[in-house]
Design a protein around this motif. Structure first.
Motif, short mmCIF file in Angstrom:
data_model
loop_
_atom_site.label_atom_id
_atom_site.label_comp_id
_atom_site.label_asym_id
_atom_site.label_seq_id
_atom_site.Cartn_x
_atom_site.Cartn_y
_atom_site.Cartn_z
N VAL A 68 0.88 14.74 -2.31
CA VAL A 68 1.83 13.64 -2.16
C VAL A 68 2.56 13.92 -0.85
N LEU A 69 2.47 13.00 0.10
CA LEU A 69 2.98 13.23 1.44
C LEU A 69 4.12 12.27 1.75
N ILE A 70 5.22 12.79 2.27
CA ILE A 70 6.40 11.98 2.59
C ILE A 70 6.90 12.34 3.99
N ASP A 71 7.30 11.32 4.73
CA ASP A 71 7.87 11.53 6.06
C ASP A 71 8.60 10.25 6.48
N ARG A 72 9.51 10.40 7.41
CA ARG A 72 10.16 9.21 7.99
C ARG A 72 9.21 8.44 8.89
N GLN A 73 8.26 9.16 9.51
CA GLN A 73 7.34 8.53 10.44
C GLN A 73 6.09 8.04 9.69
N PRO A 74 5.73 6.78 9.85
CA PRO A 74 4.56 6.26 9.15
C PRO A 74 3.27 6.88 9.65
N ARG A 75 2.36 7.14 8.73
CA ARG A 75 1.04 7.66 9.04
C ARG A 75 0.15 7.35 7.85
N ASP A 76 -1.13 7.21 8.07
CA ASP A 76 -2.04 6.90 6.97
C ASP A 76 -1.91 7.94 5.86
N GLY A 77 -1.73 7.44 4.64
CA GLY A 77 -1.64 8.33 3.49
C GLY A 77 -0.28 8.94 3.25
N VAL A 78 0.70 8.58 4.06
CA VAL A 78 2.04 9.15 3.96
C VAL A 78 3.03 8.10 3.46
N HIS A 79 3.82 8.45 2.45
CA HIS A 79 4.89 7.58 1.98
C HIS A 79 6.06 7.67 2.96
N THR A 80 6.52 6.53 3.43
CA THR A 80 7.61 6.50 4.40
C THR A 80 8.95 6.46 3.68
N ALA A 81 9.84 7.41 4.03
CA ALA A 81 11.14 7.46 3.37
C ALA A 81 12.12 8.22 4.24
N ASP A 82 13.38 7.82 4.17
CA ASP A 82 14.48 8.56 4.78
C ASP A 82 15.08 9.42 3.67
N LEU A 83 14.74 10.69 3.66
CA LEU A 83 15.16 11.58 2.58
C LEU A 83 16.64 11.89 2.61
#
Length: 254
Positions: free
Chosen positions: A31-46
């Protein structure tokens, strides 16, 4: 040892996160999370509590790599990504019953020993956050960045004692972005930083050890560097408690 069935990586689009995600792909469910969008990554401001916490459901282990990586940034840049986000991720993990939490701390927590006697830097020494160094031709100081990382370690100790998480705080060395070889390291950082070098191969091995090794206690701090000749950083705890076996040396390129 067997990897956890589901591993969540924060900062998955960054230097460390992208390298770790690529390495673990196919070995476990990610499960991948980051502020920066990328394929397969959930975008979120943690740094803002929100519905991104749903992604922690069913997660067995968290590797928290998110944060502003620039060590000389000051508090206005660091409070959101390095303090608020860190607190939120610890809480999300505890709420969802995550078993293990790997926190990316930093060598800067012990940077004050740079000018001290040439003695081994072990994890049980009193913290001395911050160091002065040259980067991009300017004098820099990492005090606020280092203090935020030290705070993250102390929060992890609290969550281990009170909320039952298994927490490993890794005082990571210098993992250069992109092609991370000794000949690619910036020359203006000097020998102190070269001795902090952590190769991609050793970084990925260390993260696997953090995810799989049985722990003697719920909270552990380890130094995370390659086996660099002449360095002051002591790797005994990582070797004995996690089974870490670094293969690379900044002075002996493979």
């Amino acid at each position: 040892m067997t990897l956890p069935a589901v591993v969540l990586i924060t900062g998955a689009s960054g230097n460390l996160g992208a390298k770790l995600a690529a390495h673990l792909a196919g070995q476990t469910r990610l499960v991948l999370i980051d502020r920066q969008p990328r394929d397969g990554v959930h975008t979120a401001d943690l740094s803002r509590w929100g519905d991104w916490i749903k992604h922690f459901q069913g997660v067995e282990a968290v590797v928290h790599l998110a944060g502003d990586p620039v060590a000389y940034h000051d508090w206005p840049d660091l409070l959101g990504p390095n303090v608020d986000a860190m607190l939120n991720v610890y809480e999300a993990a505890a709420l969802h019953g995550v078993r293990r939490f790997v926190f990316a701390s930093s060598n800067h927590v012990m940077g004050g020993y740079q000018d001290g006697p040439p003695l081994p830097i072990t994890e049980d020494l009193p913290p001395k956050p911050g160091l002065r160094y040259t980067a991009d031709g300017a004098e820099r100081f990492s005090g606020p960045y280092a203090a935020a990382k030290l705070f993250g370690e102390r929060v992890g100790q609290h969550y281990a004692a009170v909320r039952g998480l298994e927490v490993i705080a890794v005082r990571l060395g210098w993992v250069w972005r992109g092609i991370n070889r000794p000949d690619q390291l910036p020359a203006d950082r000097g020998e102190w930083f070269r001795q902090l070098w952590l190769s991609d191969r050793d970084f990925l091995h260390l993260m696997e050890c953090c995810l799989t090794a049985p722990l003697p206690e719920r909270f552990l701090i380890v130094n995370g560097m390659s086996a660099n000749s002449g360095m002051r950083w002591d790797l005994t705890v990582a070797r004995t408690q996690l089974g870490y076996r670094p293969q690379d040396d900044v002075h002996r390129p493979a």
